[in-house]
Design a protein around this motif. Sequence first.
Motif, PDB file in Angstrom:
ATOM      1  N   ARG A   1      43.560  14.846  18.300  1.00 38.79           N
ATOM      2  CA  ARG A   1      44.919  14.573  18.775  1.00 38.79           C
ATOM      3  C   ARG A   1      45.960  14.641  17.666  1.00 38.79           C
ATOM      4  N   ASN A   2      45.534  14.480  16.423  1.00 38.59           N
ATOM      5  CA  ASN A   2      46.480  14.394  15.306  1.00 38.59           C
ATOM      6  C   ASN A   2      46.143  15.406  14.211  1.00 38.59           C
ATOM      7  N   PHE A   3      45.601  16.534  14.605  1.00 40.93           N
ATOM      8  CA  PHE A   3      45.097  17.487  13.626  1.00 40.93           C
ATOM      9  C   PHE A   3      46.208  18.000  12.713  1.00 40.93           C
ATOM     10  N   GLN A   4      45.917  17.989  11.386  1.00 41.42           N
ATOM     11  CA  GLN A   4      46.841  18.515  10.387  1.00 41.42           C
ATOM     12  C   GLN A   4      46.207  19.746   9.739  1.00 41.42           C
ATOM     13  N   PRO A   5      46.760  20.926   9.963  1.00 46.98           N
ATOM     14  CA  PRO A   5      46.150  22.141   9.428  1.00 46.98           C
ATOM     15  C   PRO A   5      46.292  22.303   7.921  1.00 46.98           C
ATOM     16  N   ALA A   6      47.156  21.516   7.295  1.00 48.91           N
ATOM     17  CA  ALA A   6      47.326  21.642   5.851  1.00 48.91           C
ATOM     18  C   ALA A   6      47.814  20.321   5.265  1.00 48.91           C
ATOM     19  N   SER A   7      47.446  20.080   3.999  1.00 48.42           N
ATOM     20  CA  SER A   7      47.942  18.913   3.271  1.00 48.42           C
ATOM     21  C   SER A   7      47.966  19.237   1.791  1.00 48.42           C
ATOM     22  N   ILE A   8      48.813  18.508   1.055  1.00 47.37           N
ATOM     23  CA  ILE A   8      48.960  18.715  -0.387  1.00 47.37           C
ATOM     24  C   ILE A   8      48.935  17.358  -1.082  1.00 47.37           C
ATOM     25  N   ILE A   9      48.163  17.266  -2.161  1.00 49.27           N
ATOM     26  CA  ILE A   9      48.148  16.088  -3.021  1.00 49.27           C
ATOM     27  C   ILE A   9      48.624  16.514  -4.403  1.00 49.27           C
ATOM     28  N   GLU A  10      49.549  15.755  -4.971  1.00 49.74           N
ATOM     29  CA  GLU A  10      50.069  16.033  -6.308  1.00 49.74           C
ATOM     30  C   GLU A  10      49.644  14.932  -7.269  1.00 49.74           C
ATOM     31  N   ARG A  11      49.177  15.316  -8.431  1.00 49.40           N
ATOM     32  CA  ARG A  11      48.903  14.396  -9.527  1.00 49.40           C
ATOM     33  C   ARG A  11      49.567  14.980 -10.771  1.00 49.40           C
ATOM     34  N   GLU A  12      50.739  14.450 -11.096  1.00 48.38           N
ATOM     35  CA  GLU A  12      51.550  14.988 -12.190  1.00 48.38           C
ATOM     36  C   GLU A  12      51.829  16.465 -11.901  1.00 48.38           C
TER      37      GLU A  12
ATOM     38  N   GLY B   1      16.741  -4.146   9.881  1.00 45.80           N
ATOM     39  CA  GLY B   1      17.821  -3.719   8.994  1.00 45.80           C
ATOM     40  C   GLY B   1      18.869  -2.889   9.718  1.00 45.80           C
ATOM     41  N   ARG B   2      20.016  -2.738   9.072  1.00 47.36           N
ATOM     42  CA  ARG B   2      21.130  -2.048   9.710  1.00 47.36           C
ATOM     43  C   ARG B   2      21.645  -0.898   8.840  1.00 47.36           C
ATOM     44  N   PHE B   3      22.204   0.084   9.526  1.00 50.64           N
ATOM     45  CA  PHE B   3      22.794   1.259   8.897  1.00 50.64           C
ATOM     46  C   PHE B   3      24.237   1.345   9.377  1.00 50.64           C
ATOM     47  N   ALA B   4      25.192   1.297   8.445  1.00 48.48           N
ATOM     48  CA  ALA B   4      26.612   1.341   8.784  1.00 48.48           C
ATOM     49  C   ALA B   4      27.227   2.631   8.259  1.00 48.48           C
ATOM     50  N   VAL B   5      27.799   3.420   9.161  1.00 47.67           N
ATOM     51  CA  VAL B   5      28.410   4.695   8.827  1.00 47.67           C
ATOM     52  C   VAL B   5      29.904   4.611   9.108  1.00 47.67           C
ATOM     53  N   GLU B   6      30.730   4.896   8.095  1.00 49.90           N
ATOM     54  CA  GLU B   6      32.186   4.886   8.265  1.00 49.90           C
ATOM     55  C   GLU B   6      32.688   6.312   8.072  1.00 49.90           C
ATOM     56  N   LEU B   7      33.396   6.828   9.065  1.00 52.00           N
ATOM     57  CA  LEU B   7      33.800   8.236   9.044  1.00 52.00           C
ATOM     58  C   LEU B   7      35.002   8.465   9.952  1.00 52.00           C
ATOM     59  N   ASN B   8      35.462   9.702   9.990  1.00 50.05           N
ATOM     60  CA  ASN B   8      36.577  10.049  10.864  1.00 50.05           C
ATOM     61  C   ASN B   8      36.202   9.850  12.328  1.00 50.05           C
ATOM     62  N   ASN B   9      37.180   9.438  13.115  1.00 46.69           N
ATOM     63  CA  ASN B   9      37.026   9.385  14.565  1.00 46.69           C
ATOM     64  C   ASN B   9      37.478  10.726  15.136  1.00 46.69           C
ATOM     65  N   ARG B  10      36.538  11.490  15.661  1.00 40.84           N
ATOM     66  CA  ARG B  10      36.860  12.838  16.141  1.00 40.84           C
ATOM     67  C   ARG B  10      37.959  12.826  17.198  1.00 40.84           C
ATOM     68  N   ASP B  11      37.958  11.822  18.065  1.00 44.42           N
ATOM     69  CA  ASP B  11      39.002  11.768  19.097  1.00 44.42           C
ATOM     70  C   ASP B  11      40.391  11.708  18.467  1.00 44.42           C
TER      71      ASP B  11
ATOM     72  N   LEU C   1      37.096   0.124  18.930  1.00 43.57           N
ATOM     73  CA  LEU C   1      37.210   1.570  18.776  1.00 43.57           C
ATOM     74  C   LEU C   1      37.978   2.135  19.968  1.00 43.57           C
ATOM     75  N   THR C   2      39.080   2.817  19.694  1.00 42.27           N
ATOM     76  CA  THR C   2      39.909   3.436  20.729  1.00 42.27           C
ATOM     77  C   THR C   2      40.254   4.857  20.286  1.00 42.27           C
ATOM     78  N   PRO C   3      40.839   5.671  21.184  1.00 39.52           N
ATOM     79  CA  PRO C   3      41.283   6.995  20.753  1.00 39.52           C
ATOM     80  C   PRO C   3      42.339   6.958  19.661  1.00 39.52           C
ATOM     81  N   ASP C   4      43.003   5.809  19.476  1.00 38.09           N
ATOM     82  CA  ASP C   4      44.013   5.664  18.431  1.00 38.09           C
ATOM     83  C   ASP C   4      43.431   5.174  17.106  1.00 38.09           C
ATOM     84  N   SER C   5      42.126   4.951  17.042  1.00 35.18           N
ATOM     85  CA  SER C   5      41.485   4.529  15.787  1.00 35.18           C
ATOM     86  C   SER C   5      41.344   5.732  14.866  1.00 35.18           C
ATOM     87  N   ARG C   6      41.970   5.654  13.689  1.00 37.33           N
ATOM     88  CA  ARG C   6      41.877   6.746  12.724  1.00 37.33           C
ATOM     89  C   ARG C   6      40.456   6.882  12.178  1.00 37.33           C
TER      90      ARG C   6
END
Length: 245
Positions: A155-166, A141-151, A232-237
């Motif tokens: 390189r693209n770290f965002q210290p803050a974000s905002i989501i608006e819903r109405e 059997g197989r186990f598939a994990v989908e998550l952030n690529n740390r690399d 998988l590359t360093p540019d993979s989100r």
Amino acid sequence: MTEQDFDADGLFDDDYLHFFAEPLDDRADAETDLIWRLLDLEPGMEVLDLACGHGRIANRLAERGCRVTGLDATPAFLERARQDAEARQAPVTYVEGDMRSLPWERRFGLVISWFTAFGYFDDEDNRRVLAEAARVLAPGGRFAVELNNRDWIIRNFQPASIIEREDDLLIDQRTLDPLTGRAVTERTVVRQGRVRRIPFYVRMFTFTELRDWLLAAGFRTVTGHGDEGGPLTPDSRRMIVVAQT
């Protein structure tokens, strides 16, 4: 931030669904297509969706003929998942439980952990999740994990974000902790005139680190993929790691 500071009940609740369920549902068909293609799924396969949330992937896999079980620790998510499954006439068994202690043995052909559903514990318990996934898989059997690529995150770290819903706001303020490998977040939710703050973190991994953890948990082979299942590359989100027993 310590484990005691992690407000899991506050993080995964109705506010989470309010801000995230609709955009996640919008991409669920494409993600299900990717899972089906990348993992060579077939009708009749036994699948466990680990930390299944509100069932957006599990229900779609069931519609395609898989025999799906979904496990999550949040009752409100499971109730929404069951309602959607009934509306779709998609038979899914939903179980409330802890991914660190699974109530099965050598049962599933595939376990999936999708959309960064792994990494919310200390390292000992994160490793325990991997060992439990290996234990409930049938041989081969197989186990598939989908998550952030740390690399990519580094390189693209965002210290803050905002989501608006109405008129509602969700504000995340983030830091990186190189000593623990965690992205640490202070989330502020402003909804219906109420303000609350939820501290949480998620462990980040390079492919090589997670590969070594999976091998130590008892898997025999581990492969890595990038966005949409490509290389998988360093540019993979995003990063998809597939381990086989």
